[in-house]
Design a protein around this motif. Structure first.
Motif, PDB file in Angstrom:
ATOM      1  N   SER A 414      33.530  48.955  24.595  1.00 19.43           N
ATOM      2  CA  SER A 414      32.721  47.986  25.332  1.00 19.43           C
ATOM      3  C   SER A 414      32.649  46.691  24.531  1.00 19.43           C
ATOM      4  CB  SER A 414      31.311  48.538  25.545  1.00 19.43           C
ATOM      5  OG  SER A 414      30.642  48.664  24.301  1.00 19.43           O
ATOM      6  N   GLU A 415      32.200  45.613  25.184  1.00 20.58           N
ATOM      7  CA  GLU A 415      32.148  44.323  24.492  1.00 20.58           C
ATOM      8  C   GLU A 415      31.183  44.370  23.309  1.00 20.58           C
ATOM      9  OE1 GLU A 415      31.669  39.567  25.494  1.00 20.58           O
ATOM     10  OE2 GLU A 415      31.878  41.037  27.098  1.00 20.58           O
ATOM     11  N   SER A 460      35.466  39.875  27.286  1.00 21.27           N
ATOM     12  CA  SER A 460      35.628  40.471  28.616  1.00 21.27           C
ATOM     13  C   SER A 460      34.982  39.568  29.659  1.00 21.27           C
ATOM     14  CB  SER A 460      34.965  41.853  28.674  1.00 21.27           C
ATOM     15  OG  SER A 460      35.572  42.737  27.776  1.00 21.27           O
ATOM     16  N   PRO A 461      35.695  39.205  30.719  1.00 19.73           N
ATOM     17  CA  PRO A 461      35.091  38.387  31.778  1.00 19.73           C
ATOM     18  C   PRO A 461      33.904  39.115  32.399  1.00 19.73           C
ATOM     19  CG  PRO A 461      37.473  38.531  32.038  1.00 19.73           C
ATOM     20  CD  PRO A 461      37.099  39.511  30.994  1.00 19.73           C
ATOM     21  N   SER A 462      32.913  38.351  32.828  1.00 23.33           N
ATOM     22  CA  SER A 462      31.727  38.944  33.437  1.00 23.33           C
ATOM     23  C   SER A 462      32.044  39.514  34.817  1.00 23.33           C
ATOM     24  CB  SER A 462      30.623  37.896  33.553  1.00 23.33           C
ATOM     25  OG  SER A 462      31.001  36.910  34.503  1.00 23.33           O
ATOM     26  N   ILE A 463      31.231  40.456  35.237  1.00 24.32           N
ATOM     27  CA  ILE A 463      31.392  41.045  36.574  1.00 24.32           C
ATOM     28  C   ILE A 463      31.219  39.981  37.652  1.00 24.32           C
ATOM     29  CG2 ILE A 463      30.430  42.702  38.208  1.00 24.32           C
ATOM     30  CD1 ILE A 463      32.008  43.971  35.956  1.00 24.32           C
ATOM     31  N   ASP A 464      30.296  39.033  37.413  1.00 23.22           N
ATOM     32  CA  ASP A 464      30.067  37.963  38.389  1.00 23.22           C
ATOM     33  C   ASP A 464      31.335  37.131  38.589  1.00 23.22           C
ATOM     34  OD1 ASP A 464      27.252  38.465  38.895  1.00 23.22           O
ATOM     35  OD2 ASP A 464      26.917  37.791  36.845  1.00 23.22           O
ATOM     36  N   TRP A 501      31.178  30.201  37.888  1.00 21.32           N
ATOM     37  CA  TRP A 501      31.192  31.365  36.995  1.00 21.32           C
ATOM     38  C   TRP A 501      32.299  31.254  35.956  1.00 21.32           C
ATOM     39  CZ3 TRP A 501      27.215  34.095  36.319  1.00 21.32           C
ATOM     40  CH2 TRP A 501      26.326  34.367  37.352  1.00 21.32           C
ATOM     41  N   ASP A 505      31.585  31.468  31.952  1.00 22.18           N
ATOM     42  CA  ASP A 505      32.276  32.402  31.074  1.00 22.18           C
ATOM     43  C   ASP A 505      33.087  31.685  30.011  1.00 22.18           C
ATOM     44  OD1 ASP A 505      31.315  34.617  32.450  1.00 22.18           O
ATOM     45  OD2 ASP A 505      33.239  35.660  32.265  1.00 22.18           O
ATOM     46  N   ARG A 508      30.855  30.653  27.281  1.00 26.30           N
ATOM     47  CA  ARG A 508      30.504  31.818  26.464  1.00 26.30           C
ATOM     48  C   ARG A 508      31.668  32.193  25.546  1.00 26.30           C
ATOM     49  NH1 ARG A 508      30.506  37.477  27.685  1.00 26.30           N
ATOM     50  NH2 ARG A 508      31.369  37.033  29.738  1.00 26.30           N
ATOM     51  N   TYR A 509      32.881  32.094  26.085  1.00 28.00           N
ATOM     52  CA  TYR A 509      34.087  32.411  25.312  1.00 28.00           C
ATOM     53  C   TYR A 509      34.241  31.450  24.133  1.00 28.00           C
ATOM     54  CZ  TYR A 509      39.082  32.953  24.341  1.00 28.00           C
ATOM     55  OH  TYR A 509      40.287  33.149  23.738  1.00 28.00           O
TER      56      TYR A 509
END
Length: 562
Positions: A414-415, A460-464, A501, A505, A508-509
């Motif tokens: 996981s992230e 990891s890209p967000s689910i959104d 989105w 992301d 955040r990256y």
């Protein structure tokens, strides 16, 4: 055509050699001319046929080496130094690997199990025993995996674990395997383990006190003589003396010469050892099979050592490339063993000498000599003393961490777990740990290489973002010339949602990568400042730069698959 000749020049063997070379280039921790690698691959068929042709008619001629020195830790007086290192042509790397594919297993199989560095690759797997325990099985030599040498976790960590386990077995303090953790149990039950791990080898003792020392061979690759390599082939390769073609080919392949083109600082004493143009008698650092050739040169000494160790029952000797670790019941026996080993090293003409600056403890550099001062001997004896039943000096938490990080399947974590592993690697890279735990260059190169490899897949890209991209892609695939205002507005809203989105992301990256870069960049400036660390850090920097320069208006979800 002899069997060896047919195998060496075979199409399948040369393809395996190229696959191994390419894999080593991809994971290299030094400078690589990727333009030359790409050019070789673009004309791969012709290049492999050319190597085969030159092998068969004994016309193969090595390209001249280019001296490209690497940074090295300053000497004890603060004077700058550079380490001798060479650029070896891609063609020569592939040719040498092809030769080692055929003759290597015969020689590698002669090596004692207590020698761990640069052992040729064998298949490895865990097998369940009847009582539910698993142990590591080592299978036959394999080429299809694309590995030239055994994996890191099956070499250095295994060496340190066998050293620690041997200390406990020497004092008979390992009667119950349940006191071991899983990795120690696996090492103890390793199918290719040294005889030190056989309880019956050690005689009964009444004390748990042992004595430990480590030594290092000075300027290992440059000082190994061509004669010692040839002698190893002649003595331990069955077909060498009877096959004139093989003898001539190996002679040609060992004909290293340093050229002026591409070389830097020829004849400059800042490069150690000082290197000039012309014939080169050692093993060039930068040659992919250098580790194997060093093992061939050391084989006669290793087997001499192994015979005496099997009769001795009071000494355990381990080798990892040029590093040696020795355990003994008695301090005077330890001193005598080092003197005996040094004498054999010189008598057999391997080339390197024991480095006076790399003893552990340092006092042993003088204490092992027969005429050493009694005060130095007494101090070295105190520092060498080890409780064999609890050899914490030999088995550290750092080793356990390195082993865990080497075996982690990063892509399935996981992230949050990835972030935790990266923090552990950062600590391993930047922490000020004693060389007794793990050599600083080994630790830094391992951590830097792992970080540079893992950072590109740490995000990891967000689910959104995924949901927004899928919705936009779905609506975009339904786009037609006859769509109405409502469908067009719905698609534009989906596109805008995706872009929002995406920007969130991407921000955040960038924040994650900026944080990683700021933490790791100081490692470039710290001693020993090895190029392998700088090269790995540049890999991280290049990845950040590539992502930053992507034109944001045109960037789509594929940017997150890097």
């Amino acid at each position: 055509m002899s069997r060896i000749r047919e195998l060496v020049a075979g199409r399948e063997n040369l393809t395996w050699a190229w696959q191994k070379a390419r894999r080593l280039y991809e994971s290299a921790d030094g400078s690589v001319n990727f333009g030359e690698v790409a050019a070789f691959e673009l004309d791969l068929e012709r290049n492999l046929r050319s190597i085969a042709h030159d092998f068969l008619d004994l016309s193969y001629c090595l390209h001249r080496l280019a001296l490209i020195p690497q940074p090295k830790k300053p000497d004890k007086y603060g004077n700058p130094r550079l380490r001798q290192s060479f650029h070896v042509s891609v063609r020569d790397q592939v040719a040498w690997i092809a030769l080692v594919n055929v003759i290597g297993p015969t020689l590698d199989s002669r090596m004692p199990a207590w020698s761990y560095g640069h052992r040729l690759y064998k298949a490895a797997w865990f097998e369940e025993k009847d009582e539910g325990l698993s142990h590591l099985e080592i299978g036959p030599y394999r080429h299809s995996s694309g590995n030239l040498y055994r994996r890191f976790k099956h070499s250095w960590p295994l060496f340190r674990r066998h050293l620690s386990l041997s200390a406990r077995l020497m004092v008979h303090a390992l009667e119950d395997e349940e006191q071991l953790d899983a990795s120690e149990k696996s090492a103890l039950n390793h199918s290719d383990k040294p005889f030190y791990l056989d309880r019956a080898h050690w005689r009964p003792v009444t004390t748990s006190i042992l004595y430990y020392a480590s030594i290092d061979l000075e300027r290992f690759y440059p000082q190994i003589s061509r004669h010692s390599i040839t002698n190893g082939f002649q003595k331990y390769l069955a077909d060498f003396n009877d096959d004139m073609w093989l003898r001539e080919l190996i002679d040609r392949m060992l004909d290293f010469k340093v050229g002026n083109v591409g070389s830097r600082l020829l004849g400059n004493p800042i490069v150690q050892p000082e290197t000039g143009a012309g014939p080169f008698d050692g093993i060039p650092t930068g040659l992919m099979v250098a580790g194997f050739l060093s093992n061939v040169a050391m084989l006669r000494l290793d087997l001499w050592t192994d015979q005496r160790l099997r009769r001795n029952h009071r000494i355990a000797h381990f080798r990892f490339v040029d590093d040696h670790a020795i355990l003994a019941y008695d301090f005077d026996e330890l001193r005598a063993w080092i003197r005996r080993y040094e004498k054999a090293l010189r008598r057999l003409g391997v080339g390197p000498n024991i480095s006076p600056d790399k003893f552990d403890p340092e006092e042993m550099a003088q204490a092992f000599k027969i005429d050493a001062d009694e005060e130095i001997v007494s101090k070295a004896k105190t520092l060498s003393k080890l409780d064999g039943s609890h050899p914490s000096k030999l088995m550290t938490k750092t080793l356990a961490l390195v082993s865990e990080l080497a075996g982690t399947a990063f892509d399935i974590l996981s992230e949050d777990s990835r972030d935790q592993r990266l923090r552990e690697l950062e600590w391993l890279l930047l922490a000020d740990l004693p060389d007794r735990e793990i050599r600083s260059d080994t630790r830094a190169a391992f951590a830097a290489g792992r970080i540079a490899t893992l950072v590109p897949v740490a995000f990891s890209p967000s689910i959104d973002l995924l949901d927004a991209w899928r919705e936009f892609a779905r609506l975009n695939s339904q786009k037609s010339e006859n769509e109405g205002p409502a469908e067009k507005e719905k698609r534009e809203i989906a596109e805008q949602s995706f872009k929002i989105w995406r920007d969130i992301d991407f921000s955040r990256y960038k924040k994650k990568n900026r944080s990683l870069f700021q933490v790791n960049f100081p490692s470039v400036l710290r001693p020993p400042g090895q190029v392998k660390i700088i090269h790995s850090r540049i890999g991280l920097l290049s990845h950040n730069r590539t992502q930053r320069n992507l034109p944001r208006p045109q960037m789509d979800f594929r940017a997150f698959r890097r």
